[in-house]
Design a protein around this motif. Structure first.
Motif, mmCIF file in Angstrom:
data_model
loop_
_atom_site.group_PDB
_atom_site.id
_atom_site.type_symbol
_atom_site.label_atom_id
_atom_site.label_comp_id
_atom_site.label_asym_id
_atom_site.label_seq_id
_atom_site.Cartn_x
_atom_site.Cartn_y
_atom_site.Cartn_z
ATOM 1 N N PHE A 168 0.819 -1.214 0.000
ATOM 2 C CA PHE A 168 0.000 0.000 0.000
ATOM 3 C C PHE A 168 0.855 1.268 0.000
ATOM 4 O O PHE A 168 1.995 1.264 0.469
ATOM 5 C CB PHE A 168 -0.943 0.014 1.217
ATOM 6 C CG PHE A 168 -1.972 -1.080 1.190
ATOM 7 C CD1 PHE A 168 -3.158 -0.923 0.482
ATOM 8 C CD2 PHE A 168 -1.743 -2.278 1.858
ATOM 9 C CE1 PHE A 168 -4.095 -1.939 0.441
ATOM 10 C CE2 PHE A 168 -2.676 -3.302 1.825
ATOM 11 C CZ PHE A 168 -3.859 -3.130 1.113
ATOM 12 N N ILE A 169 0.265 2.334 -0.538
ATOM 13 C CA ILE A 169 0.906 3.642 -0.541
ATOM 14 C C ILE A 169 0.699 4.336 0.799
ATOM 15 O O ILE A 169 1.561 5.077 1.282
ATOM 16 C CB ILE A 169 0.324 4.531 -1.665
ATOM 17 C CG1 ILE A 169 0.448 3.835 -3.029
ATOM 18 C CG2 ILE A 169 1.012 5.895 -1.694
ATOM 19 C CD1 ILE A 169 1.859 3.627 -3.491
ATOM 20 N N ALA A 170 -0.461 4.095 1.434
ATOM 21 C CA ALA A 170 -0.794 4.767 2.682
ATOM 22 C C ALA A 170 -1.938 4.029 3.358
ATOM 23 O O ALA A 170 -2.596 3.180 2.747
ATOM 24 C CB ALA A 170 -1.196 6.224 2.423
ATOM 25 N N ALA A 171 -2.169 4.376 4.642
ATOM 26 C CA ALA A 171 -3.277 3.784 5.392
ATOM 27 C C ALA A 171 -3.919 4.854 6.259
ATOM 28 O O ALA A 171 -3.222 5.646 6.897
ATOM 29 C CB ALA A 171 -2.789 2.620 6.256
ATOM 30 N N ARG A 172 -5.246 4.871 6.293
ATOM 31 C CA ARG A 172 -6.004 5.891 7.034
ATOM 32 C C ARG A 172 -6.549 5.343 8.352
ATOM 33 O O ARG A 172 -7.098 4.243 8.407
ATOM 34 C CB ARG A 172 -7.172 6.376 6.172
ATOM 35 C CG ARG A 172 -7.804 7.695 6.617
ATOM 36 C CD ARG A 172 -9.275 7.722 6.297
ATOM 37 N NE ARG A 172 -9.964 6.712 7.096
ATOM 38 C CZ ARG A 172 -11.082 6.109 6.734
ATOM 39 N NH1 ARG A 172 -11.659 6.407 5.589
ATOM 40 N NH2 ARG A 172 -11.645 5.192 7.515
ATOM 41 N N ALA A 173 -6.386 6.144 9.396
ATOM 42 C CA ALA A 173 -6.934 5.811 10.714
ATOM 43 C C ALA A 173 -8.213 6.628 10.937
ATOM 44 O O ALA A 173 -8.824 7.083 9.966
ATOM 45 C CB ALA A 173 -5.897 6.090 11.798
ATOM 46 N N VAL A 174 -8.619 6.851 12.216
ATOM 47 C CA VAL A 174 -9.901 7.525 12.432
ATOM 48 C C VAL A 174 -9.876 8.595 13.530
ATOM 49 O O VAL A 174 -10.918 8.963 14.048
ATOM 50 C CB VAL A 174 -11.029 6.511 12.764
ATOM 51 C CG1 VAL A 174 -11.321 5.617 11.575
ATOM 52 C CG2 VAL A 174 -10.685 5.683 13.999
ATOM 53 N N ARG A 175 -8.713 9.103 13.898
ATOM 54 C CA ARG A 175 -8.696 10.171 14.903
ATOM 55 C C ARG A 175 -9.048 11.514 14.267
ATOM 56 O O ARG A 175 -8.636 11.809 13.147
ATOM 57 C CB ARG A 175 -7.307 10.284 15.546
ATOM 58 C CG ARG A 175 -6.915 9.082 16.386
ATOM 59 C CD ARG A 175 -5.492 9.239 16.898
ATOM 60 N NE ARG A 175 -4.581 9.509 15.777
ATOM 61 C CZ ARG A 175 -4.028 8.550 15.031
ATOM 62 N NH1 ARG A 175 -4.314 7.284 15.278
ATOM 63 N NH2 ARG A 175 -3.214 8.837 14.041
ATOM 64 N N ASN A 176 -9.774 12.351 14.992
ATOM 65 C CA ASN A 176 -10.146 13.682 14.505
ATOM 66 C C ASN A 176 -8.984 14.655 14.689
ATOM 67 O O ASN A 176 -8.961 15.464 15.614
ATOM 68 C CB ASN A 176 -11.382 14.192 15.261
ATOM 69 C CG ASN A 176 -12.669 13.604 14.727
ATOM 70 O OD1 ASN A 176 -12.683 12.487 14.220
ATOM 71 N ND2 ASN A 176 -13.743 14.341 14.838
ATOM 72 N N GLU A 177 -8.016 14.570 13.789
ATOM 73 C CA GLU A 177 -6.864 15.461 13.829
ATOM 74 C C GLU A 177 -6.482 15.845 12.404
ATOM 75 O O GLU A 177 -6.817 15.149 11.454
ATOM 76 C CB GLU A 177 -5.665 14.794 14.518
ATOM 77 C CG GLU A 177 -5.885 14.441 15.980
ATOM 78 C CD GLU A 177 -4.676 13.775 16.624
ATOM 79 O OE1 GLU A 177 -3.572 13.865 16.043
ATOM 80 O OE2 GLU A 177 -4.844 13.173 17.697
ATOM 81 N N MET A 178 -5.763 16.959 12.285
ATOM 82 C CA MET A 178 -5.204 17.354 10.986
ATOM 83 C C MET A 178 -3.768 17.810 11.196
ATOM 84 O O MET A 178 -3.407 18.288 12.276
ATOM 85 C CB MET A 178 -6.058 18.437 10.316
ATOM 86 C CG MET A 178 -6.252 19.712 11.094
ATOM 87 S SD MET A 178 -7.348 20.898 10.231
ATOM 88 C CE MET A 178 -8.966 20.188 10.540
ATOM 89 N N PHE A 187 1.116 6.050 7.146
ATOM 90 C CA PHE A 187 0.473 4.805 7.537
ATOM 91 C C PHE A 187 -0.308 4.950 8.838
ATOM 92 O O PHE A 187 -0.599 3.975 9.530
ATOM 93 C CB PHE A 187 1.505 3.667 7.595
ATOM 94 C CG PHE A 187 1.813 3.140 6.226
ATOM 95 C CD1 PHE A 187 1.113 2.065 5.701
ATOM 96 C CD2 PHE A 187 2.744 3.767 5.416
ATOM 97 C CE1 PHE A 187 1.349 1.604 4.414
ATOM 98 C CE2 PHE A 187 3.000 3.313 4.127
ATOM 99 C CZ PHE A 187 2.299 2.231 3.623
ATOM 100 N N ASN A 188 -0.696 6.197 9.105
ATOM 101 C CA ASN A 188 -1.567 6.487 10.245
ATOM 102 C C ASN A 188 -2.217 7.847 10.004
ATOM 103 O O ASN A 188 -2.170 8.734 10.841
ATOM 104 C CB ASN A 188 -0.754 6.496 11.536
ATOM 105 C CG ASN A 188 -1.620 6.363 12.773
ATOM 106 O OD1 ASN A 188 -2.849 6.302 12.687
ATOM 107 N ND2 ASN A 188 -0.983 6.326 13.929
ATOM 108 N N ILE A 189 -2.827 8.003 8.816
ATOM 109 C CA ILE A 189 -3.404 9.287 8.418
ATOM 110 C C ILE A 189 -4.694 9.538 9.191
ATOM 111 O O ILE A 189 -5.585 8.697 9.228
ATOM 112 C CB ILE A 189 -3.680 9.309 6.897
ATOM 113 C CG1 ILE A 189 -2.358 9.189 6.117
ATOM 114 C CG2 ILE A 189 -4.409 10.582 6.505
ATOM 115 C CD1 ILE A 189 -2.540 9.076 4.620
ATOM 116 N N ASP A 190 -4.767 10.701 9.795
ATOM 117 C CA ASP A 190 -5.934 11.037 10.599
ATOM 118 C C ASP A 190 -7.103 11.495 9.735
ATOM 119 O O ASP A 190 -6.912 11.921 8.593
ATOM 120 C CB ASP A 190 -5.580 12.126 11.607
ATOM 121 C CG ASP A 190 -4.572 11.629 12.638
ATOM 122 O OD1 ASP A 190 -4.780 10.531 13.175
ATOM 123 O OD2 ASP A 190 -3.575 12.332 12.895
ATOM 124 N N CYS A 191 -8.310 11.428 10.304
ATOM 125 C CA CYS A 191 -9.481 11.901 9.573
ATOM 126 C C CYS A 191 -10.554 12.356 10.542
ATOM 127 O O CYS A 191 -10.554 11.984 11.713
ATOM 128 C CB CYS A 191 -10.022 10.826 8.644
ATOM 129 S SG CYS A 191 -10.870 9.491 9.497
#
Length: 271
Positions: A168-178, A187-191
């Protein structure tokens, strides 16, 4: 004095050009998102029918491209429609075959057979690999991004994040941060998870991203139904129209394009 005037004008012009160049260079460094003030990635999880019926028409009418994290088991009745989603330029991301999550107290809705506490790293990676093969059959692509189901990163108590890096190129997580571009962990992209917010509330997130020159990832589940984490159709539409109206300041792209851009930028900064 008059005979020196042309020289003074020429000198002033050169100084103004130099100042403009330096200012443009400084702005370029401050605005790394394709020289825009922030970046926004619109994501949708779980391959819900309402994405096809309520989200895609609005996105396509505005020529906005989003990332749909596909739980393969949920696509069975509308595989042809999901193939069209990819053909129209949206990204199909990997969200496993069966959406396993960590069970336990407060997670009673997790079915025992899909409880990540009973998975091994090998079994979750096998499921993820099969989901990749399914997605490649839909869109013909080998490069992919991943979204952790329920934001969970362990199987049988072992973190499997590093196992994702080769596929994978990247992986998304679920914390409310930017974060700013230099602080994005690919590999721990916030959203920011949408759960009943109206358009004005979501617009405030964008305004914060613009003010801080950050990456904002939006996560939708239900769109006028389909999931308990829901957004009303009119609020979803109003928010997308707001994004479109602010494209001069906001770079809107699928996750895979964003991730490649961040990867290149961060690599260059290390040189």
């Amino acid at each position: 004095m008059e005979k020196h005037l042309p020289f003074m004008i020429q000198k002033t012009t050169l100084l103004l050009l130099l100042l403009a160049t330096l200012t443009a260079s400084a702005q370029s460094k401050e605005l790394p998102w394709h020289n825009k003030k922030c970046a926004v990635v619109i994501t949708y999880d779980d391959a819900i029918a309402q994405h096809l019926d309520n989200a895609i028409p609005v996105l396509d009418s505005l020529q906005l491209k989003a990332t749909f994290y596909i739980t393969a088991n949920n696509t069975r009745s509308r595989i042809a429609d999901w193939k069209k989603v990819a053909q129209s330029g949206h990204e199909l991301g990997n969200h496993t075959l069966f959406h396993p999550c960590l069970g336990g107290e407060g997670r009673e809705w997790v079915r025992p057979e899909y409880d990540l506490r009973t998975y091994s790293v090998q079994s979750v990676m096998d499921e993820i690999s099969l989901a990749n093969a399914f997605l490649e059959a839909l869109d013909g692509k080998k490069e992919r991004t991943f979204a952790f189901t329920c934001g969970d990163m362990t199987a049988g108590g072992v973190n499997f994040t590093d196992n994702l890096r080769k596929d994978f190129i990247a992986a998304r997580a679920v914390r409310n941060e930017m974060h700013t571009i230099d602080k994005v962990d690919l590999f721990n992209i916030d959203c920011y998870v949408v759960n009943g917010e109206n358009a004005a509330q979501m617009e405030q997130w964008v305004q914060q991203a613009i003010a801080t020159h950050s990456l904002l990832v939006i996560l939708f589940h239900g769109v006028e139904g389909g999931n308990g984490l829901n957004v009303k159709g009119k609020e979803h539409s109003a928010f997308l129209h707001y994004l479109k109206a602010n494209e001069k300041d906001v770079w809107i792209a699928p996750m895979i394009d964003l991730a490649k851009f961040v990867r290149t930028y961060q690599a260059q900064q290390k040189q």
